[in-house]
Design an enzyme around this catalytic site. Structure first.
Site, PDB file in Angstrom:
ATOM      1  N   ALA A  65      -9.214   0.299 -55.563  1.00  0.00           N
ATOM      2  CA  ALA A  65     -10.213   0.338 -56.634  1.00  0.00           C
ATOM      3  C   ALA A  65     -10.875   1.700 -56.608  1.00  0.00           C
ATOM      4  O   ALA A  65     -10.947   2.364 -55.568  1.00  0.00           O
ATOM      5  CB  ALA A  65     -11.256  -0.743 -56.413  1.00  0.00           C
ATOM      6  N   GLY A 108      -7.019  -2.425 -53.528  1.00  0.00           N
ATOM      7  CA  GLY A 108      -6.580  -2.972 -54.811  1.00  0.00           C
ATOM      8  C   GLY A 108      -5.171  -2.533 -55.173  1.00  0.00           C
ATOM      9  O   GLY A 108      -4.477  -3.246 -55.903  1.00  0.00           O
ATOM     10  N   GLU A 111      -3.052  -4.929 -53.379  1.00  0.00           N
ATOM     11  CA  GLU A 111      -3.243  -6.221 -54.061  1.00  0.00           C
ATOM     12  C   GLU A 111      -2.497  -6.271 -55.383  1.00  0.00           C
ATOM     13  O   GLU A 111      -1.886  -7.275 -55.746  1.00  0.00           O
ATOM     14  CB  GLU A 111      -4.742  -6.465 -54.265  1.00  0.00           C
ATOM     15  CG  GLU A 111      -5.466  -6.706 -52.951  1.00  0.00           C
ATOM     16  CD  GLU A 111      -6.975  -6.603 -53.069  1.00  0.00           C
ATOM     17  OE1 GLU A 111      -7.473  -5.718 -53.803  1.00  0.00           O
ATOM     18  OE2 GLU A 111      -7.659  -7.398 -52.426  1.00  0.00           O
ATOM     19  N   GLU A 131     -10.567  -2.011 -46.962  1.00  0.00           N
ATOM     20  CA  GLU A 131     -11.901  -2.283 -47.499  1.00  0.00           C
ATOM     21  C   GLU A 131     -12.977  -2.341 -46.412  1.00  0.00           C
ATOM     22  O   GLU A 131     -14.121  -1.951 -46.629  1.00  0.00           O
ATOM     23  CB  GLU A 131     -11.892  -3.581 -48.311  1.00  0.00           C
ATOM     24  CG  GLU A 131     -11.137  -3.506 -49.637  1.00  0.00           C
ATOM     25  CD  GLU A 131      -9.650  -3.740 -49.500  1.00  0.00           C
ATOM     26  OE1 GLU A 131      -9.122  -3.714 -48.384  1.00  0.00           O
ATOM     27  OE2 GLU A 131      -8.998  -3.938 -50.546  1.00  0.00           O
TER      28      GLU A 131
HETATM   29  C1  LIG Z   1     -17.607  -1.241 -61.728  1.00  0.00           C
HETATM   30  C2  LIG Z   1     -16.230  -0.948 -61.122  1.00  0.00           C
HETATM   31  C3  LIG Z   1     -15.136  -1.084 -62.167  1.00  0.00           C
HETATM   32  C4  LIG Z   1     -13.745  -1.177 -61.532  1.00  0.00           C
HETATM   33  C5  LIG Z   1     -12.968  -2.235 -62.282  1.00  0.00           C
HETATM   34  C6  LIG Z   1     -11.496  -2.214 -62.011  1.00  0.00           C
HETATM   35  C7  LIG Z   1     -11.172  -2.486 -60.593  1.00  0.00           C
HETATM   36  C8  LIG Z   1      -9.800  -3.068 -60.444  1.00  0.00           C
HETATM   37  C9  LIG Z   1      -9.416  -3.232 -59.014  1.00  0.00           C
HETATM   38  C10 LIG Z   1     -10.523  -3.895 -58.234  1.00  0.00           C
HETATM   39  C11 LIG Z   1     -10.085  -4.271 -56.858  1.00  0.00           C
HETATM   40  C12 LIG Z   1     -11.308  -4.569 -56.046  1.00  0.00           C
HETATM   41  C13 LIG Z   1     -10.946  -5.185 -54.729  1.00  0.00           C
HETATM   42  C14 LIG Z   1     -10.310  -4.200 -53.748  1.00  0.00           C
HETATM   43  O1  LIG Z   1      -9.895  -4.996 -52.666  1.00  0.00           O
HETATM   44  C15 LIG Z   1     -11.330  -3.157 -53.287  1.00  0.00           C
HETATM   45  C16 LIG Z   1     -10.728  -1.806 -53.015  1.00  0.00           C
HETATM   46  O2  LIG Z   1      -9.614  -1.472 -53.379  1.00  0.00           O
HETATM   47  S1  LIG Z   1     -11.774  -0.721 -52.206  1.00  0.00           S
HETATM   48  C17 LIG Z   1     -10.818   0.791 -52.077  1.00  0.00           C
HETATM   49  C18 LIG Z   1      -9.764   0.705 -51.000  1.00  0.00           C
HETATM   50  N1  LIG Z   1      -9.068   1.982 -50.872  1.00  0.00           N
HETATM   51  C19 LIG Z   1      -9.432   2.916 -49.964  1.00  0.00           C
HETATM   52  O3  LIG Z   1     -10.354   2.724 -49.221  1.00  0.00           O
HETATM   53  C20 LIG Z   1      -8.629   4.206 -49.917  1.00  0.00           C
HETATM   54  C21 LIG Z   1      -9.509   5.378 -50.237  1.00  0.00           C
HETATM   55  N2  LIG Z   1      -8.761   6.650 -50.182  1.00  0.00           N
HETATM   56  C22 LIG Z   1      -8.428   7.224 -48.986  1.00  0.00           C
HETATM   57  O4  LIG Z   1      -8.656   6.710 -47.919  1.00  0.00           O
HETATM   58  C23 LIG Z   1      -7.708   8.567 -49.077  1.00  0.00           C
HETATM   59  O5  LIG Z   1      -7.891   9.063 -50.393  1.00  0.00           O
HETATM   60  C24 LIG Z   1      -6.201   8.458 -48.801  1.00  0.00           C
HETATM   61  C25 LIG Z   1      -5.571   7.412 -49.684  1.00  0.00           C
HETATM   62  C26 LIG Z   1      -5.970   8.130 -47.317  1.00  0.00           C
HETATM   63  C27 LIG Z   1      -5.553   9.816 -49.117  1.00  0.00           C
HETATM   64  O6  LIG Z   1      -6.251  10.834 -48.413  1.00  0.00           O
HETATM   65  P1  LIG Z   1      -5.961  12.355 -48.798  1.00  0.00           P
HETATM   66  O7  LIG Z   1      -4.503  12.588 -48.871  1.00  0.00           O
HETATM   67  O8  LIG Z   1      -6.806  13.181 -47.889  1.00  0.00           O
HETATM   68  O9  LIG Z   1      -6.504  12.516 -50.296  1.00  0.00           O
HETATM   69  P2  LIG Z   1      -8.061  12.534 -50.739  1.00  0.00           P
HETATM   70  O10 LIG Z   1      -8.857  11.549 -49.975  1.00  0.00           O
HETATM   71  O11 LIG Z   1      -8.526  13.945 -50.789  1.00  0.00           O
HETATM   72  O12 LIG Z   1      -7.953  11.949 -52.228  1.00  0.00           O
HETATM   73  C28 LIG Z   1      -7.491  12.767 -53.301  1.00  0.00           C
HETATM   74  C29 LIG Z   1      -8.452  12.530 -54.459  1.00  0.00           C
HETATM   75  O13 LIG Z   1      -8.337  11.133 -54.861  1.00  0.00           O
HETATM   76  C30 LIG Z   1      -9.616  10.524 -54.752  1.00  0.00           C
HETATM   77  N3  LIG Z   1      -9.460   9.129 -54.335  1.00  0.00           N
HETATM   78  C31 LIG Z   1      -8.620   8.653 -53.401  1.00  0.00           C
HETATM   79  N4  LIG Z   1      -8.763   7.312 -53.266  1.00  0.00           N
HETATM   80  C32 LIG Z   1      -9.724   6.953 -54.173  1.00  0.00           C
HETATM   81  C33 LIG Z   1     -10.331   5.703 -54.518  1.00  0.00           C
HETATM   82  N5  LIG Z   1      -9.941   4.535 -53.995  1.00  0.00           N
HETATM   83  N6  LIG Z   1     -11.325   5.706 -55.466  1.00  0.00           N
HETATM   84  C34 LIG Z   1     -11.688   6.862 -56.060  1.00  0.00           C
HETATM   85  N7  LIG Z   1     -11.153   8.088 -55.789  1.00  0.00           N
HETATM   86  C35 LIG Z   1     -10.179   8.104 -54.835  1.00  0.00           C
HETATM   87  C36 LIG Z   1     -10.356  11.346 -53.733  1.00  0.00           C
HETATM   88  O14 LIG Z   1     -11.751  11.155 -53.897  1.00  0.00           O
HETATM   89  C37 LIG Z   1      -9.903  12.734 -54.099  1.00  0.00           C
HETATM   90  O15 LIG Z   1     -10.584  13.139 -55.265  1.00  0.00           O
HETATM   91  P3  LIG Z   1     -11.505  14.465 -55.263  1.00  0.00           P
HETATM   92  O16 LIG Z   1     -12.515  14.254 -54.171  1.00  0.00           O
HETATM   93  O17 LIG Z   1     -10.549  15.582 -54.944  1.00  0.00           O
HETATM   94  O18 LIG Z   1     -12.095  14.536 -56.626  1.00  0.00           O
END
Ligand SMILES: CCCCCCCCCCCCC[C@H](O)CC(=O)SCCNC(=O)CCNC(=O)[C@H](O)C(C)(C)COP(=O)(O)OP(=O)(O)OC[C@H]1O[C@@H](n2cnc3c(N)ncnc32)[C@H](O)[C@@H]1OP(=O)(O)O
Length: 257
Positions: A65, A108, A111, A131
């Site tokens: 997400a 997500g 998922e 998460e």
């Molecule tokens: C009101 C809200 C409306 C939303 C409605 C729709 C939602 C539909 C889905 C809902 C699902 C909810 C339930 C779900 O279980 C909850 C989640 O999914 S929580 C998120 C879980 N994911 C993570 O924790 C992973 C986060 N990312 C990372 O750990 C790292 O990015 C990585 C994948 C290990 C990769 O690392 P790197 O290679 O170093 O790359 P960067 O970190 O530099 O990322 C590049 C760039 O992408 C941006 N980014 C990466 N992941 C996300 C993310 N999940 N959300 C937003 N942005 C993300 C990151 O910020 C970088 O951007 P920049 O900083 O360069 O602008």
């Protein structure tokens, strides 16, 4: 129809949907999920679509997400608005849908891949439900579908530690159906989808429904459900065509009747 966050490519009876937010590793925001739901609804109605492949970029299927969009959400709004409650309709897509996963499928993203019928992964794929590292838990089926796919031990490990597992571990655990070289991923998924789309649509839909029903009821009820669907297919022209073609040593021409 043109979408902001999806690329749509139709190849005969197979449609490839590519998540297209590379700047955020295909993080799933409200726009992505609304557009995906709209695209799938359209394909459900389109008799020219037999199967769908859902994929992302080489680096990320979807990194979860959109954290930046979700950060300010509060309990009352999430609970009263049943946040993400509507997305399970993606799992309700009746036609076959294959997730072609390269790179990160996290939170997500994992998922969403598990909402598809099966996952074909490139050797670079990495799956996880991180998460817990954000102070939350999976919210779109991760604790439920992952546990059914890989068992309690590995699901608990991934949900509690937030660690990722690579494609090989995911395949051996039962989350992934096939692992292929990255350059083969889309071709492998499209070939599988095309093969499925060449079969009798009523039989394909019933096979999907029967397998999914196994998660919802007892073995005895599931066996009865399966048997009734099996019986019903003997009312189709396609059953006669399929078995007739075998006996006559020729390729069947199914007409979805
Ligand atoms: C009101 C809200 C409306 C939303 C409605 C729709 C939602 C539909 C889905 C809902 C699902 C909810 C339930 C779900 O279980 C909850 C989640 O999914 S929580 C998120 C879980 N994911 C993570 O924790 C992973 C986060 N990312 C990372 O750990 C790292 O990015 C990585 C994948 C290990 C990769 O690392 P790197 O290679 O170093 O790359 P960067 O970190 O530099 O990322 C590049 C760039 O992408 C941006 N980014 C990466 N992941 C996300 C993310 N999940 N959300 C937003 N942005 C993300 C990151 O910020 C970088 O951007 P920049 O900083 O360069 O602008």
């Amino acid at each position: 129809m043109a979408y902001e966050t999806l690329l749509i490519d139709q190849r005969d009876r197979v449609v490839v949907i590519t998540l297209n937010r590379p700047q955020a590793l295909n993080a799933l925001n409200s726009t992505v999920m609304h557009e995906l739901a709209d695209a799938l609804a359209s394909m459900e109605r389109d008799a020219g679509v037999g199967a769908v492949v859902l994929t992302g970029s080489e680096k990320a299927f979807a990194a979860g997400a959109d954290i930046k969009e979700m950060q300010s959400l509060n309990f009352v709004d999430a609970y009263t608005g049943d946040f993400i409650g509507g997305w399970d309709k993606i799992a309700g897509f009746r036609k076959p849908i294959i997730a072609a996963v390269s790179g990160f499928a996290l939170g997500g993203g994992c998922e969403l891949a598990m909402m598809c019928d099966f996952i074909i992964a490139s050797k670079t794929a990495k799956f996880g439900q991180p998460e817990i590292t954000l102070g939350i838990i999976p919210g779109m089926g991760g604790s439920q579908r992952l546990t059914r796919a890989v068992g309690k031990a590995k699901a608990m490990d991934l949900c509690l530690t937030g660690r990722m597992m690579d494609a090989a571990e995911a395949e051996s655990a039962g989350l992934v159906a096939r692992v292929v070289d990255a350059e083969r991923l889309l071709d492998e998924a499209v070939e599988a989808a095309a093969k499925i789309a060449s079969f009798s649509l009523p039989a394909v839909l019933m096979a999907k429904e029967a397998v999914n029903r196994s998660f919802e009821q007892t073995l005895a009820e599931g066996l009865r459900f399966e048997r009734r669907l099996f019986h019903s297919l003997f009312a189709t022209e396609d059953q006669k065509e399929g078995m007739g073609a075998f006996v006559e040593k020729r390729k069947p021409q199914f007409r979805n009747k």
